[in-house]
Structures are given as structure tokens and as C-alpha cells.
Design a protein around this motif. Structure first.
Motif, short mmCIF file in Angstrom:
data_model
loop_
_atom_site.label_atom_id
_atom_site.label_comp_id
_atom_site.label_asym_id
_atom_site.label_seq_id
_atom_site.Cartn_x
_atom_site.Cartn_y
_atom_site.Cartn_z
N LYS A 1 33.35 -13.75 -14.93
CA LYS A 1 34.76 -13.38 -15.72
C LYS A 1 35.95 -14.26 -14.88
O LYS A 1 36.59 -14.87 -15.68
CB LYS A 1 35.02 -12.07 -15.91
CG LYS A 1 34.16 -11.27 -16.84
CD LYS A 1 34.46 -9.73 -17.11
CE LYS A 1 33.74 -9.20 -17.87
NZ LYS A 1 33.95 -7.84 -18.34
N LEU A 2 35.91 -14.26 -13.62
CA LEU A 2 36.86 -14.88 -13.01
C LEU A 2 36.82 -16.41 -13.40
O LEU A 2 37.94 -17.06 -13.53
CB LEU A 2 36.65 -14.72 -11.43
CG LEU A 2 37.78 -15.27 -10.45
CD1 LEU A 2 37.75 -14.43 -9.31
CD2 LEU A 2 37.69 -16.83 -10.19
N TYR A 3 35.72 -16.97 -13.18
CA TYR A 3 35.66 -18.41 -13.50
C TYR A 3 35.92 -18.85 -14.88
O TYR A 3 36.49 -19.83 -15.38
CB TYR A 3 34.30 -18.99 -13.03
CG TYR A 3 33.91 -19.07 -11.38
CD1 TYR A 3 35.07 -19.75 -10.55
CD2 TYR A 3 33.10 -18.22 -11.05
CE1 TYR A 3 35.09 -19.67 -9.13
CE2 TYR A 3 32.90 -18.12 -9.44
CZ TYR A 3 34.15 -18.90 -8.72
OH TYR A 3 33.78 -18.77 -7.25
N HIS A 4 35.73 -17.93 -15.78
CA HIS A 4 36.06 -18.27 -17.24
C HIS A 4 37.68 -18.09 -17.34
O HIS A 4 38.21 -18.96 -18.08
CB HIS A 4 35.35 -17.24 -18.04
CG HIS A 4 35.80 -17.29 -19.61
ND1 HIS A 4 35.20 -18.42 -20.44
CD2 HIS A 4 36.65 -16.37 -20.14
CE1 HIS A 4 35.71 -18.06 -21.57
NE2 HIS A 4 36.73 -17.00 -21.52
N ARG B 1 39.05 -21.54 -15.83
CA ARG B 1 38.94 -22.45 -16.79
C ARG B 1 39.87 -22.56 -17.80
O ARG B 1 40.03 -23.58 -18.06
CB ARG B 1 37.35 -22.59 -17.13
CG ARG B 1 36.61 -23.21 -16.04
CD ARG B 1 35.18 -23.61 -16.54
NE ARG B 1 34.47 -22.27 -17.43
CZ ARG B 1 33.70 -21.70 -17.09
NH1 ARG B 1 33.37 -21.46 -15.75
NH2 ARG B 1 33.16 -20.61 -17.81
N ASN B 2 40.04 -21.48 -18.38
CA ASN B 2 40.88 -21.27 -19.50
C ASN B 2 42.19 -21.37 -19.46
O ASN B 2 42.98 -20.85 -20.40
CB ASN B 2 40.21 -20.10 -20.35
CG ASN B 2 38.79 -20.34 -20.98
OD1 ASN B 2 38.83 -21.07 -22.16
ND2 ASN B 2 37.86 -20.02 -20.50
N SER C 1 43.78 -15.75 -10.60
CA SER C 1 42.69 -15.54 -11.37
C SER C 1 42.03 -14.35 -11.04
O SER C 1 41.78 -14.14 -10.06
CB SER C 1 42.03 -16.88 -11.85
OG SER C 1 42.67 -17.88 -12.16
N TYR C 2 41.58 -13.88 -12.12
CA TYR C 2 40.69 -12.62 -11.75
C TYR C 2 39.61 -12.23 -12.94
O TYR C 2 39.62 -12.96 -13.91
CB TYR C 2 41.60 -11.24 -11.79
CG TYR C 2 42.06 -10.82 -13.18
CD1 TYR C 2 41.33 -9.87 -13.81
CD2 TYR C 2 43.13 -11.38 -13.92
CE1 TYR C 2 41.94 -9.31 -14.92
CE2 TYR C 2 43.62 -10.66 -15.01
CZ TYR C 2 42.85 -9.70 -15.64
OH TYR C 2 43.26 -9.50 -16.93
#
Length: 285
Positions: free
Chosen positions: A277-280, A283-284, A255-256
Motif C-alpha cells: 500500500k505504501l508503494y502504491h 506511485r500515485n 507516503s504511507y
């Protein structure tokens, strides 16, 4: 690409007196000027000043392993001499001189004396540079480490501020990495880290810098960058993963998140935006 450490202009060769061997007090004074200098450029400065008192050198090159350093920039001449440098059993490369006239035996003997005085301090400087380089490397992945990143990011920000060169901070971590460690052990986990480091190298240009910040967290500094730089890098990382016998079999993904430099940004503000942005992204999925 060659870079000259020192320049000197010459008009025409001046007549030289017969060179005498260096007296003991002269050798001691030269050693004092050389001792304690651990940066290569700073070490060559006093050597060149001393050589200039004795010999008209047009061009001087130092080669070590596969690296060529232009010490004195000037015209190459027909009068060339090369000298291997050693300190005990250690090779320190070679010095290649172009002079304005052919050197006689006394001048060559004098150069040998200078080289013997220079060898010990040069060995210390080379070893220091090796240790300094190792301190900025992550041993497992072979990428630069957090300390190196913190040094480089400030330089990259300064470049963007002063020269209007676009900078993108690309941060990523691995998907399913914990399961690899839990199910297969840390040796396989180490293989994953090493291979993902190879994926980052595959995905980036020589102008970009890759870092392992810790655990399975990585950062890339893309500079110069464009609007599509981050997309190209992510695509190439995915391409590598799909072809990798290690990452593919273990179902490793990543993820990035990214942040593009804006005037007034700091290291922390760039990392915070990229992290969000990475955690978004994670999560998605």
C-alpha cells in the motif's frame, strides 16, 4: 498508575522480640540471595522475604525520580518511615514503609543494615535497566528501534488474537529526503529525521508505539484501533508538517501504507501488505 509487586495479608500485629543486629554470616547469606538479580521485581522478592522475618510491613513503596512502584500492597497505616537509598554518590530513590506498629530504634537500625546490603544489587539492576532501555531506542530520533519493534509486534499480535483488540500497522517513509541529504548535507537530514519523529509523537496516542526502522522508514503500531485510526494519524502528521519550520521549508512529505490484523497474520504478512500500500501510495502521488 501503581502496581503492586507483592501482596501480603495481615490480621493483627504480632508481638516482636528485641531485634539483634545481623551477624556476618547472615549478611553474607542475604547478599548471596540478592546478587545476580537484574530485574527489579526479582530483586525485591528476596528483600521482602527477609524483611518479613523481622518486621510486620503493611505497605512498601519505592520512589525513584518521578516513578513510584508499589512493592507491597496493603493498607497505609499511621506508622510510617521513609529511608533514602544511596550507593556511593548515586541516589537510588527512597523506600517508604507503613508498619502495623511504630518501629523502635533497633528495628530502624536493622532496616538500615538491610538497605546497605540492598543498595549495591539495586544499583546494578537500575544500570542494567538503563542499558536495556537504550538498546531498544533509536539514538537520533528518540523513537523505539527495529529490535524493539520486533519484540512489541509479537505482543501486539498476541493481544489481538486472545482479546480481540484491533491492531493496525502503519508504515511510512519520507518524500524528498534524499534531496535534503544531497543538497544540504546530513546535518540537515538529521534535523528532518528528528522533526518527523516529533510529528509521529504529535499524531499518536500514548497507547500507540512509534519506531524508526532505519533510514527514513518508520512504523507505528496502532492498538486499540478503529476503521478511521489510520486516517486520523495521517491527517495529524500532515498537520504537523504544514506547521513545521523544518519539514515545511524543505518540502518534506511522507507516503504511507497500512495493514489491519486478521487472524493468522504474522509480523511479515502485516509488513508485506502495508508495504504494498505504501508503494502504491507513493506511485500515485
Amino acid at each position: 498508575m501503581e502496581h503492586a509487586l507483592f501482596n501480603r495479608s495481615h490480621s493483627s500485629p504480632s508481638p516482636k522480640l528485641k531485634q539483634k543486629p545481623l551477624a556476618a554470616d547472615q549478611r553474607l547469606l542475604i547478599l548471596q540471595k540478592l546478587q545476580g538479580k537484574l530485574e527489579i521485581q526479582a530483586l525485591f522478592q528476596p528483600l521482602c522475604r527477609e524483611l518479613d522475618k523481622q518486621i510486620d510491613i503493611s505497605r512498601l513503596i519505592w520512589t525513584l525520580d518521578e516513578t513510584t512502584t508499589l512493592i507491597r500492597q496493603g493498607q497505609s497505616t499511621p506508622h510510617q518511615n521513609s529511608f533514602a537509598l544511596r550507593y556511593g554518590d548515586n541516589s537510588l530513590g527512597s523506600l517508604h514503609y507503613s508498619t502495623l506498629y511504630p518501629l523502635d530504634d533497633d528495628e530502624i537500625s536493622l532496616l538500615h543494615t538491610y538497605h546497605r546490603l540492598f543498595a549495591g544489587p539495586l544499583f546494578n539492576a537500575i544500570e542494567y535497566q538503563k542499558v536495556k532501555h537504550m538498546a531498544l531506542k533509536d539514538k537520533l530520533s528518540g523513537l523505539c528501534n527495529r529490535m524493539c519493534f520486533e519484540q512489541d509486534i509479537h505482543h501486539a499480535i498476541a493481544m489481538s488474537e486472545k482479546r480481540d483488540v484491533e491492531l493496525v500497522l502503519f508504515i511510512c517513509d519520507l518524500d524528498n529526503f534524499k534531496q535534503v541529504n544531497d543538497n544540504f548535507g546530513h546535518l540537515d537530514g538529521d534535523k528532518v529525521i528528528k522533526d518527523f519523529a516529533n510529528a509521529l509523537k504529535f499524531a499518536t496516542r500514548t497507547s500507540d508505539r512509534c519506531y524508526r526502522i532505519g533510514g527514513d522508514e518508520f512504523i507505528i503500531l496502532l492498538q486499540p484501533a478503529s476503521a478511521r485510526s489510520e486516517i486520523k494519524v495521517a491527517s495529524r502528521i500532515n498537520q504537523y508538517i504544514q506547521q513545521s519550520p523544518i519539514l515545511g521549508i524543505l518540502n518534506i512529505g511522507f507516503s504511507y501504507g497500512t495493514a489491519t490484523f486478521n487472524q493468522g497474520d504474522s509480523m511479515l504478512s502485516l509488513i508485506e501488505r502495508a508495504d504494498r500500500k505504501l508503494y502504491h501510495h507513493k506511485r500515485n502521488k
